[in-house]
Design a protein around this motif. Structure first.
Motif, short mmCIF file in Angstrom:
data_model
loop_
_atom_site.label_atom_id
_atom_site.label_comp_id
_atom_site.label_asym_id
_atom_site.label_seq_id
_atom_site.Cartn_x
_atom_site.Cartn_y
_atom_site.Cartn_z
N THR A 45 2.27 2.98 -3.29
CA THR A 45 1.44 3.44 -3.82
C THR A 45 1.42 5.06 -3.87
OG1 THR A 45 -0.40 3.02 -3.66
CG2 THR A 45 0.26 1.60 -5.34
N ASN A 46 1.94 5.33 -2.90
CA ASN A 46 1.17 6.41 -2.12
C ASN A 46 2.74 7.60 -1.07
OD1 ASN A 46 0.36 8.70 -2.12
ND2 ASN A 46 -0.98 8.42 0.38
N GLU B 114 -0.95 10.55 10.66
CA GLU B 114 -0.62 10.16 9.61
C GLU B 114 0.32 9.02 10.10
OE1 GLU B 114 -0.25 14.41 7.40
OE2 GLU B 114 1.81 13.59 7.71
N PHE C 60 -4.75 12.84 3.30
CA PHE C 60 -4.68 12.28 1.85
C PHE C 60 -5.04 11.48 1.12
CE2 PHE C 60 -1.02 11.78 4.90
CZ PHE C 60 -1.17 10.65 4.40
N MET C 61 -5.90 10.31 2.37
CA MET C 61 -7.18 9.14 1.56
C MET C 61 -7.95 9.89 1.38
SD MET C 61 -4.51 7.02 1.82
CE MET C 61 -3.12 6.08 2.15
N LYS D 228 3.31 6.36 8.32
CA LYS D 228 4.17 6.24 6.79
C LYS D 228 4.95 4.88 7.40
CE LYS D 228 7.26 8.00 3.64
NZ LYS D 228 8.50 9.31 2.90
N ARG E 105 3.64 18.34 1.34
CA ARG E 105 4.41 17.59 -0.12
C ARG E 105 5.33 18.58 -0.01
NH1 ARG E 105 2.13 13.16 -0.87
NH2 ARG E 105 0.67 12.87 -3.14
N TRP F 190 2.91 6.61 3.12
CA TRP F 190 1.59 6.72 4.01
C TRP F 190 0.87 5.52 3.32
CZ3 TRP F 190 3.51 9.72 7.51
CH2 TRP F 190 4.01 10.92 6.81
N ASP G 249 0.92 -1.60 -0.44
CA ASP G 249 0.07 -0.23 0.25
C ASP G 249 1.34 1.56 -0.08
OD1 ASP G 249 -2.17 -1.74 -0.48
OD2 ASP G 249 -2.91 -1.14 2.32
#
Length: 124
Positions: free
Chosen positions: A15-16, A37, A24-25, A39, A117, A19, A12
């Motif tokens: 792809t991000n 958050e 952001f989800m 990561k 970001r 994170w 998972d």
């Protein structure tokens, strides 16, 4: 059951940018949160943050899972060298990082707020 999500951090996170959980989800996803958050960071040797994080509004816990990982702060450098080594820094603390060896880290930040970001990490 829509309130339960089962995944793999490596899959998972790939792809991000690593994170797994945060603002952001997508809304309605159990991984959406404005409180925290998470990561799963997988970093090849020589990878570094593309620029310093400044004007930080979050608190961060970073735990070394494997490898050797260096955190840089304005007044000191911290090297995480053994699995389970960790560092915590608070709001207002500028920072950067560098993977001295291939490293896996687990980062937890709170609260989850937009605006941090940066460009993808670079390999030096």
């Amino acid at each position: 059951m829509d309130d339960v999500y089962v995944g793999n951090a490596g899959v998972d996170g790939a792809t991000n940018a690593g994170w797994l959980l945060g603002h952001f989800m997508p809304a309605g996803d159990p991984r959406h949160s404005t409180d925290v958050e998470v990561k799963w960071g997988v970093h090849p040797p020589g990878q570094a943050r593309s620029r310093w994080a400044t004007s930080e509004r979050r608190t961060t816990l970073l735990v070394l899972v494997s490898g050797r990982f260096r955190l840089e702060f304005p007044d000191r450098t911290v090297v995480l060298a053994s699995p389970g080594d960790y560092v915590v820094w608070g709001r207002g603390v500028d920072h950067s990082w560098y993977a001295e060896q291939e490293s896996v880290v687990l980062a937890v930040r709170w609260p989850s707020v937009p605006g941090y970001r940066v460009d993808p990490p670079v390999v030096r």
